[in-house]
Design an enzyme around this catalytic site. Structure first.
Site, PDB file in Angstrom:
ATOM      1  N   LYS A   4     -25.940 -50.364  12.819  1.00  0.00           N
ATOM      2  CA  LYS A   4     -25.362 -50.810  14.088  1.00  0.00           C
ATOM      3  C   LYS A   4     -26.398 -51.655  14.803  1.00  0.00           C
ATOM      4  CE  LYS A   4     -21.620 -50.344  16.609  1.00  0.00           C
ATOM      5  NZ  LYS A   4     -20.216 -50.143  16.208  1.00  0.00           N
ATOM      6  N   ASP A  60     -18.127 -55.379  18.131  1.00  0.00           N
ATOM      7  CA  ASP A  60     -17.960 -54.098  18.817  1.00  0.00           C
ATOM      8  C   ASP A  60     -17.766 -54.478  20.291  1.00  0.00           C
ATOM      9  OD1 ASP A  60     -18.292 -50.985  18.375  1.00  0.00           O
ATOM     10  OD2 ASP A  60     -19.444 -51.388  20.182  1.00  0.00           O
TER      11      ASP A  60
END
Ligand code: NDP
Length: 453
Positions: A126, A166
């Site tokens: 991430k 995201d």
């Protein structure tokens, strides 16, 4: 060395005492995998818990850029490459002022198990930055994305690490990031997913997380011979995941009565139909303004401003059957969970990552709700990212029906995998235990196969 689960968790907390979201994510996994460790002594012997909580690599970097006034701005960029046992690192990029190493590690940790559940060959990672795209011009967003990629590009690649979107990173940002990667690497390759259709994107990728969450909810309902049809649903957020969650609920003849953003939420008792949802998409994707404008346009809807200091969020305090939190982490606390249950909600399906606090999760499990944790329910996004990678490798594009069909099959398979693992470890119907155990076993077995690396 004390190798009990609790002692290892203590060490995780001692090492990084300020990383509370990361601790929350780790604690939940540790609590559910105890029976797996008991059955497999090799996991303890090989220090698998100690290894799985430690990222393989953390990259933190300066992102200097100039705003429209020529003023220099400096943000902090991150990429946490958590685990590559099952494939190259894969996970989104988040641009939001709240981004820090704690949030990145929690998201990367969750991503490892989520990706394992998809059945596709993807490790977990991430990244992101504490940059706030809100209120910035397109040119400023472009310059920021270029500055961010100027460092990130040396760490990623189609066989190494493949970021996606995201919060705060949608089609516009992916375009700017991809453009800069292509220029620096001098190659046109599938290094990012969520790309535009015209240059390597996959059909259904924008829809995938939301659609997938509703497919998962439909699978849960089917275990009780029920369906989405006629169900009243509370949805939070109004970004990518919320929009397509709402769309699929409407496709399946359910009713959506709420949406929100960080400024507040709207409640429309008459239901948010297709026309109203199209208006929300225009507000959020084109005009990039606040959800409060919904209530200005549709006078029967009620808008309530967010009150960060409130003990509970009134969005979760309306009569409904199902709840789909699709905004951000820890948006449903214990008190919200009690309101949901009191108002008749019997299904909670998480489009967002870790939107329920541990108190809320305990209540959902205690009251035997149909409760799907994000790492299972929102895996459709990364699954279709995996399908985008496959299409890029083959240099072809599958039609919409084919991608949607594969997405449906993957969500069905994740649902079955969770139920099977939960049943095998004596927690039937517990999707939290099922998702954690199934993801964990797959990842740690691969780690053991590959030795101490
Ligand atoms: P978007 O940026 O498109 O939308 C996020 C939405 O949540 C916006 O409405 C935003 O409001 C709201 N929001 C963000 N932060 C907060 C906050 N602190 N408090 C209240 N509301 C907030 O992001 P996505 O829809 O892509 O992501 C939503 C969630 O889904 C996240 O948890 C993400 O990690 C998760 N997720 C996303 C995937 C994807 O494919 N995009 C895949 C899997 C999970 P505002 O506009 O005011 O900021």
């Amino acid at each position: 060395m004390n190798t009990t689960k609790d002692a290892i968790f203590e060490r995780v907390m001692d090492r990084d005492p300020d990383q509370r979201e990361f601790h929350q994510a780790v604690r939940e996994v540790f609590e559910t995998v105890r029976p797996v460790l008991d059955r497999n002594p090799a996991y303890r012997r090989e220090a698998i818990l100690e290894r799985i909580v430690e990222p393989e690599r953390v990259i933190v970097f300066r992102v200097p850029w100039a705003d429209d006034q020529g003023q220099v701005q400096v943000n902090r960029g991150f990429r946490v490459e958590m685990n590559s046992a099952l494939g190259p690192y894969k996970g989104g990029l988040r641009f939001h002022p709240s981004v820090n190493l704690d949030i990145m590690k929690f998201l990367a940790f969750e991503q490892v198990f989520k990706n394992a559940l998809t059945t596709l060959a993807m490790g977990g990672g991430k990244g992101g930055a504490d940059f706030n795209p809100k209120g910035r011009s397109d040119r400023e967003v472009m310059r920021f994305c270029q500055a961010f990629m100027a460092e990130l590009y040396r760490h990623i690649g189609p066989n190494t690490d493949i970021p996606a979107g995201d919060i705060g990173v949608g089609a516009r940002e992916i375009g700017y990031l991809f453009g800069m990667y292509k220029k620096l690497a001098n190659e046109f390759t599938g290094v990012l997913t969520g790309k535009s259709l015209a240059w390597g994107g996959s059909l259904i990728r924008p829809e995938a997380t939301g659609y997938g969450a509703v497919y998962f909810a439909a699978e849960m309902l089917a275990t009780r011979n029920d369906s989405i049809e006629g169900k009243t649903c509370l949805v939070s957020g109004s970004g990518n995941v919320a929009q397509y969650t709402a769309e699929k609920i409407l496709d399946l003849n359910g009713r959506v009565v709420t949406l929100s953003d960080s400024s507040g939420y709207i409640y429309d008792e008459e239901g948010i139909d297709r026309d109203k949802l199209a208006f929300v998409k225009e507000l959020k994707n084109i005009r990039r303004v606040r959800i409060s404008e919904y209530a200005e346009r549709y006078s029967q809807a009620v808008y309530r401003e967010a009150e960060p200091d409130r003990l509970s969020n009134p969005l979760w305090d309306h009569p409904a059957d199902c709840a789909f939190p699709c905004a951000t982490e820890n948006e449903i606390n214990g008190s919200d969970a009690a309101h949901l249950i009191h108002n008749g909600v019997f299904l909670v399906c998480e489009g967002a990552n870790m939107p329920s606090t541990p108190e809320a999760v305990d209540l959902f499990l205690d009251k035997a709700l149909l409760y799907a944790p994000g790492k299972a329910a929102n895996a459709g996004g990364v699954a279709v990212s995996g399908l985008e990678m496959a299409q890029n490798s083959m240099r072809l594009n599958w039609p919409r029906e084919e991608v949607d069909h594969r997405l449906k099959l993957i969500m069905k398979s994740i649902h079955q995998t969770c139920l099977a693992a939960a049943a095998e470890y004596n927690t039937p119907g517990n999707y939290v235990a099922g998702a954690n155990i199934a993801g964990f076993v797959k990842v740690v077995n691969a780690m053991l196969d590959q030795g101490l690396v």
